[in-house]
Design a protein around this motif. Structure first.
Motif, PDB file in Angstrom:
ATOM      1  N   UNK A  21       0.834  -1.210   0.000  1.00 25.14           N
ATOM      2  CA  UNK A  21       0.000   0.000   0.000  1.00 25.14           C
ATOM      3  C   UNK A  21       0.871   1.263   0.000  1.00 25.14           C
ATOM      4  N   UNK A  22       0.348   2.298  -0.604  1.00 23.82           N
ATOM      5  CA  UNK A  22       1.081   3.565  -0.706  1.00 23.82           C
ATOM      6  C   UNK A  22       1.461   4.106   0.675  1.00 23.82           C
ATOM      7  N   UNK A  23       0.582   3.977   1.651  1.00 26.12           N
ATOM      8  CA  UNK A  23       0.870   4.504   2.980  1.00 26.12           C
ATOM      9  C   UNK A  23       2.086   3.813   3.594  1.00 26.12           C
ATOM     10  N   UNK A  24       2.287   2.539   3.253  1.00 21.88           N
ATOM     11  CA  UNK A  24       3.437   1.800   3.777  1.00 21.88           C
ATOM     12  C   UNK A  24       4.729   2.333   3.144  1.00 21.88           C
ATOM     13  N   UNK A  25       4.685   2.629   1.859  1.00 21.87           N
ATOM     14  CA  UNK A  25       5.851   3.185   1.174  1.00 21.87           C
ATOM     15  C   UNK A  25       6.230   4.537   1.774  1.00 21.87           C
ATOM     16  N   UNK A  26       5.227   5.362   1.999  1.00 21.76           N
ATOM     17  CA  UNK A  26       5.481   6.683   2.586  1.00 21.76           C
ATOM     18  C   UNK A  26       6.036   6.529   4.001  1.00 21.76           C
ATOM     19  N   UNK A  27       5.481   5.608   4.760  1.00 20.36           N
ATOM     20  CA  UNK A  27       5.927   5.391   6.144  1.00 20.36           C
ATOM     21  C   UNK A  27       7.389   4.981   6.192  1.00 20.36           C
ATOM     22  N   UNK A  28       7.814   4.096   5.307  1.00 21.10           N
ATOM     23  CA  UNK A  28       9.218   3.679   5.276  1.00 21.10           C
ATOM     24  C   UNK A  28      10.124   4.886   5.044  1.00 21.10           C
ATOM     25  N   UNK A  29       9.764   5.733   4.103  1.00 25.71           N
ATOM     26  CA  UNK A  29      10.589   6.897   3.798  1.00 25.71           C
ATOM     27  C   UNK A  29      10.587   7.891   4.960  1.00 25.71           C
TER      28      UNK A  29
END
Length: 104
Positions: A21-29
């Motif tokens: 999910x996009x939110x997971x990608x943003x969270x990692x960054x």
């Protein structure tokens, strides 16, 4: 360590072609950005401690180069964040000839 554990788990799932999910990608960054901020802060505090005469085994050269490294990583991750999540994606135009072939 928790940032790295989360990050490498994320990369493992990406390598396995699992949908992320996009939110997971943003969270990692965001976690990576926060890790760089903490790294800069730790170096700043080590410098302040040494300036105040406190016992600190870290050399000034190590403080300097470590701060430079964290600052550069922060800049790179911030650039990635802005390009990947904040900027609007350019609209790609389909070649007119390819479009005509599809419509036939």
């Amino acid at each position: 360590y928790s940032v790295h554990a989360f990050m490498y788990t994320y990369y493992a799932f990406r390598a396995m072609k699992c949908p992320i999910p996009k939110w997971m990608q943003v969270t990692v960054t965001v976690f990576q950005l926060s890790q760089m901020v903490v790294g800069c802060f730790v170096n700043y505090k080590a410098y302040v401690y040494k300036q105040n005469g406190a016992s600190c085994a870290v050399t000034y050269a190590n403080i300097f180069w470590s701060f430079v490294m964290y600052a550069i990583y922060f800049g790179l991750f911030l650039h990635f964040f802005c390009v990947s999540y904040l900027s609007k994606k350019p609209v790609t135009k389909v070649n007119d000839e390819n479009e005509r072939k599809k419509n036939k």
